[in-house]
Motif scaffolding. Sequence first.
Motif, PDB file in Angstrom:
ATOM      1  N   ARG A  73      -7.792  11.372  -7.954  1.00 55.49           N
ATOM      2  CA  ARG A  73      -8.706  10.406  -7.385  1.00 55.49           C
ATOM      3  C   ARG A  73      -9.993  10.345  -8.184  1.00 55.49           C
ATOM      4  O   ARG A  73     -10.437  11.328  -8.763  1.00 55.49           O
ATOM      5  CB  ARG A  73      -9.042  10.778  -5.953  1.00 55.49           C
ATOM      6  CG  ARG A  73      -7.857  10.678  -5.049  1.00 55.49           C
ATOM      7  CD  ARG A  73      -8.306  10.859  -3.653  1.00 55.49           C
ATOM      8  NE  ARG A  73      -7.773   9.743  -2.897  1.00 55.49           N
ATOM      9  CZ  ARG A  73      -8.024   9.527  -1.646  1.00 55.49           C
ATOM     10  NH1 ARG A  73      -8.827  10.317  -0.987  1.00 55.49           N
ATOM     11  NH2 ARG A  73      -7.486   8.522  -1.019  1.00 55.49           N
ATOM     12  N   VAL A  95       0.870  -1.175   0.000  1.00 54.46           N
ATOM     13  CA  VAL A  95       0.000   0.000   0.000  1.00 54.46           C
ATOM     14  C   VAL A  95       0.902   1.219   0.000  1.00 54.46           C
ATOM     15  O   VAL A  95       1.792   1.350   0.838  1.00 54.46           O
ATOM     16  CB  VAL A  95      -0.917   0.014   1.239  1.00 54.46           C
ATOM     17  CG1 VAL A  95      -1.789   1.255   1.238  1.00 54.46           C
ATOM     18  CG2 VAL A  95      -1.763  -1.240   1.273  1.00 54.46           C
ATOM     19  N   THR A  96       0.698   2.114  -0.948  1.00 54.10           N
ATOM     20  CA  THR A  96       1.552   3.283  -1.083  1.00 54.10           C
ATOM     21  C   THR A  96       0.931   4.485  -0.372  1.00 54.10           C
ATOM     22  O   THR A  96      -0.286   4.582  -0.239  1.00 54.10           O
ATOM     23  CB  THR A  96       1.807   3.612  -2.555  1.00 54.10           C
ATOM     24  OG1 THR A  96       2.668   4.736  -2.626  1.00 54.10           O
ATOM     25  CG2 THR A  96       0.524   3.926  -3.296  1.00 54.10           C
ATOM     26  N   GLN A  97       1.780   5.382   0.075  1.00 55.50           N
ATOM     27  CA  GLN A  97       1.337   6.618   0.712  1.00 55.50           C
ATOM     28  C   GLN A  97       1.308   7.774  -0.278  1.00 55.50           C
ATOM     29  O   GLN A  97       0.853   8.859   0.050  1.00 55.50           O
ATOM     30  CB  GLN A  97       2.263   6.966   1.883  1.00 55.50           C
ATOM     31  CG  GLN A  97       2.304   5.898   2.958  1.00 55.50           C
ATOM     32  CD  GLN A  97       0.949   5.683   3.614  1.00 55.50           C
ATOM     33  OE1 GLN A  97       0.200   6.631   3.820  1.00 55.50           O
ATOM     34  NE2 GLN A  97       0.623   4.427   3.897  1.00 55.50           N
ATOM     35  N   GLN A  98       1.811   7.562  -1.494  1.00 58.17           N
ATOM     36  CA  GLN A  98       1.860   8.605  -2.512  1.00 58.17           C
ATOM     37  C   GLN A  98       0.514   8.718  -3.226  1.00 58.17           C
ATOM     38  O   GLN A  98      -0.068   7.702  -3.610  1.00 58.17           O
ATOM     39  CB  GLN A  98       2.952   8.302  -3.546  1.00 58.17           C
ATOM     40  CG  GLN A  98       4.343   8.252  -2.970  1.00 58.17           C
ATOM     41  CD  GLN A  98       4.794   9.612  -2.482  1.00 58.17           C
ATOM     42  OE1 GLN A  98       4.426  10.630  -3.033  1.00 58.17           O
ATOM     43  NE2 GLN A  98       5.577   9.619  -1.427  1.00 58.17           N
ATOM     44  N   PRO A  99       0.007   9.930  -3.440  1.00 57.82           N
ATOM     45  CA  PRO A  99      -1.258  10.066  -4.186  1.00 57.82           C
ATOM     46  C   PRO A  99      -1.034   9.761  -5.663  1.00 57.82           C
ATOM     47  O   PRO A  99       0.074   9.849  -6.177  1.00 57.82           O
ATOM     48  CB  PRO A  99      -1.635  11.531  -3.971  1.00 57.82           C
ATOM     49  CG  PRO A  99      -0.352  12.219  -3.693  1.00 57.82           C
ATOM     50  CD  PRO A  99       0.525  11.211  -2.984  1.00 57.82           C
ATOM     51  N   SER A 100      -2.110   9.421  -6.346  1.00 59.77           N
ATOM     52  CA  SER A 100      -2.042   9.113  -7.762  1.00 59.77           C
ATOM     53  C   SER A 100      -1.764  10.377  -8.575  1.00 59.77           C
ATOM     54  O   SER A 100      -2.271  11.453  -8.270  1.00 59.77           O
ATOM     55  CB  SER A 100      -3.366   8.489  -8.217  1.00 59.77           C
ATOM     56  OG  SER A 100      -3.366   8.338  -9.607  1.00 59.77           O
TER      57      SER A 100
END
Length: 139
Positions: free
Chosen positions: A126, A117-122
């Motif tokens: 969204r 699970v990444t903490q970086q936004p797409s």
Amino acid sequence: MSRRGVWQLQRIAFNYCEHSGSSRGAREFIKHPSNSSSGYMTSFMEDNPQIDVTITVRPGRHPWIEATYLNGRVRSVSMRNDDPVEILRQMMNLRSSVGRKTTCGRKSNRQTKERVVTQQPSIQGRWTPALATVLANGK
């Protein structure tokens, strides 16, 4: 896994060291009780009587599981620094597989490990319900 009613996994060799730190989870898997009154290994052996389980002490070596299948293939899985729950999961995965060779060497590792699970936004942003209506209307 059974194919046409025949279990494919014949033997599991469970190898660990009595003293090394990387074998701590393997020692707990064998000796300490799980949910029931017996240990993880004892309950695994009771639940799977069709599998021949061999426990071997290998001094000075990292722990590993070696599975032998009906077709002659042998698969080895390292248990270095794994906790008893992860070791049980690896053994269940070996029991549930047929023993065929995987086409991608890294694919088998992806099936047994946790999702990342990444903490970086797409970068694309969204998804929102408003976006769906805009796309449905044709921009």
